[in-house]
Each structure stands twice: as structure tokens, then as C-alpha cells.
Write a protein that holds these residues in place. Structure first.
Motif: not given
Length: 295
Positions: A138, A113-116, A158, A160-161, A140
Motif C-alpha cells: 500500500i 494499491t492506494k485503496s482499502p 493515509s 484508512q490505508r 503511503i
């Protein structure tokens, strides 16, 4: 939200794939993250109107039926074709519901995923980990938030990730970074790779995975889409791609050998895994004595 029919959602069994997974699961089709490089936009995947997210009809009922029908327990990966934590997931909660089903039926899970938003489901992941392997990766691609917003236009920056990675690590969830793609002449610098390694280590990551060519793939309609986007923010780079790569599918960074060395040396120094076989072994090893089916 539009819905599309799906007779089945879990793939057939396959032996030891990505992160040692045995099944794939995509609850959504399409992705609205707006990443300029996404290969899933290619014609071969036959996803019309790729940037529009659609959910699978009766997704959780279908996943439950699929899980009941599987003769072998295993690890299920989600996020390979469509991010399971797109913005609609916050309300629809299909991914959260699917995690509950995986827990109920005794399956493991790997999430790309790329989502927090993935941190919302830490409790579900902790519960699954009591009996089966769990991995959260994640993506990045740059440590620079400003560059990130040009490459991945409608997704969390990035920073936040990295914060999400830290929360997962602190909660005991095995997690790491997918460092891909590195776009030649844009983010394929030693400084960028070193910054990602350092910040991943600070966040408690267990691994960073990248391909040794440290590049990007371009084919079919995706190539034209990518060129249009980089023309907007990186004048002159398209011409450089055309001159260096022509119509090649695999566009390796001209500096890939040095970048790979930077990555591997940084990971060794920080105690991070970077080979897929080592990552998969670390995830599955604690369960081998209890569940021979993970071998």
C-alpha cells in the motif's frame, strides 16, 4: 464505464522483477486517484486522458486465456500503471475475478494499491497463498491526512490505508508500505518518515520499500501538471523546484541521505524489511522446496 480492446493482458515472462514477479497485469487503463505526482501521466506511456478510467474488454476471458497459455507458473503483479482497486472495481469486480483465476491456475500475485478496497479480497488472497507467494503493498507518502488530501486528491487518506494494512496483516497476508515518492520541500522530512515507519510497524507491516534518493521523477507533460498542482497548495515551491532541479528527470531530496538513514534505522529497530531482494526472498522462500519454478 468505457471499454478498450485488449488482445492480451498478461505480459510475457520476465525473470524476478519487482517483488520477484514474472508477469504484469493491468485490467484497467488510466487512474482517477488524482495524485499530483504520478509518473504514469507522462507522454511516453501514451495514455490519453489519463484521469479517466477505462476497463479492458472481455478482461477476465482474456486473462484466463493468457494464463492457460503460459508455460511457466509465476507471480503476477498488478497496479503498476493503473490501480487495480479504483472506485469502479467495487462494482465491476474485475480484479476479484482475476484473483480467482490466478488461484485456479496456480499463480501468485503482488498488488500495489492506494485503496482499502483491497481488503474485500482477503479471502481470495488467503486462498492463493496456500500454493503461491502473495504480497500487498500500500502506497503511503505521508502520515498526515491533511497533506495526503493535497497530494493524492481522490483516494482514501493515509489513516484508512494504515487500517487496511492492519486488516491484511491480521488476516495473514504479507503486506507492507511503498514509501514513494517523497516530494522535495513538501513531505521529505525525517518526522514524516519516522511516523510512517512507526505506524506501519503498529499495523503489522512486513516491509517498507523506498528508493535511496527519496525523491520524485518529473518528465514531459507530467512536470507541467505537477507544477500547476503544487502552485495551488504550496506557493513558491514550484520556483524552488525550477531553481534546484531545472529539467532533471530524477529530483532527489536534498536531504535524501539523512532520510534514508532514518528509514533504514527505523526499519531495523522495528524488524521491517527494506531491501527489495530481502522482501522478495521472504515471499518466495516458503515455496522453493515445493515449486522449483519460483527460483
Amino acid at each position: 464505464m468505457d471499454y478498450i480492446p485488449a488482445k492480451t493482458i498478461l505480459s510475457p515472462w520476465h525473470e524476478g522483477g519487482w517483488f520477484g514477479c514474472n508477469y504484469t497485469m493491468n485490467l484497467y487503463k488510466g487512474c482517477c486517484h488524482g495524485c499530483i505526482y504520478c509518473d504514469s501521466r507522462s507522454e511516453c506511456y501514451q495514455i490519453q486522458d489519463f484521469d479517466r478510467v477505462r476497463a479492458k474488454e472481455n478482461a477476465l476471458e482474456t486473462v484466463a486465456r493468457d494464463l492457460r497459455s503460459k508455460r511457466k507458473k509465476g507471480m503476477v503483479i498488478t497496479g503498476s500503471m493503473s490501480d487495480a482497486y479504483n472506485p469502479f472495481e467495487e462494482q465491476l469486480r474485475l480484479t476479484r475475478g482475476a484473483l480467482q483465476l490466478l488461484d485456479q491456475y496456480g499463480f501468485g500475485v503482488a498488488i500495489d494499491t492506494k485503496s482499502p478496497l483491497v481488503t474485500r479480497d482477503i479471502d481470495r488472497l488467503q486462498s492463493i497463498r496456500r500454493h503461491s507467494p502473495v504480497a500487498v503493498s500500500i502506497t503511503i507518502t505521508t502520515a498526515d491526512d491533511r497533506l495526503c488530501q493535497k497530494l493524492e486528491r481522490r483516494v482514501a487518506p493515509s489513516s484508512q490505508r494504515f487500517e487496511a494494512l492492519k486488516r491484511l496483516s491480521q488476516a495473514g497476508i504479507p503486506s507492507g508500505v511503498l514509501l514513494m515518492p517523497l516530494l522535495p520541500f513538501i513531505n521529505d522530512t525525517e518526522e514524516n518518515v519516522s511516523a510512517i515507519v512507526n505506524q506501519a510497524a503498529e499495523a503489522g507491516a512486513k516491509w517498507i520499500f523506498a528508493y535511496p534518493d527519496m525523491g520524485v521523477t518529473l518528465r514531459q507533460n507530467q512536470r507541467g501538471y505537477f507544477y500547476d498542482r503544487i502552485d495551488e497548495d504550496f506557493p513558491g515551491i514550484k520556483e524552488k523546484y525550477m531553481r534546484v532541479f531545472g529539467n532533471q528527470y530524477e529530483c532527489a531530496s536534498p536531504n535524501h541521505e539523512r532520510l534514508w538513514q532514518t528509514l533504514t534505522e527505523g526499519c531495523q529497530q522495528e524488524g521491517l524489511l527494506y531491501r527489495m531482494e530481502d522482501i522478495a526472498h521472504s515471499l518466495h522462500a516458503p515455496y522453493r522446496t515445493e515449486q522449483l519454478s519460483w527460483l
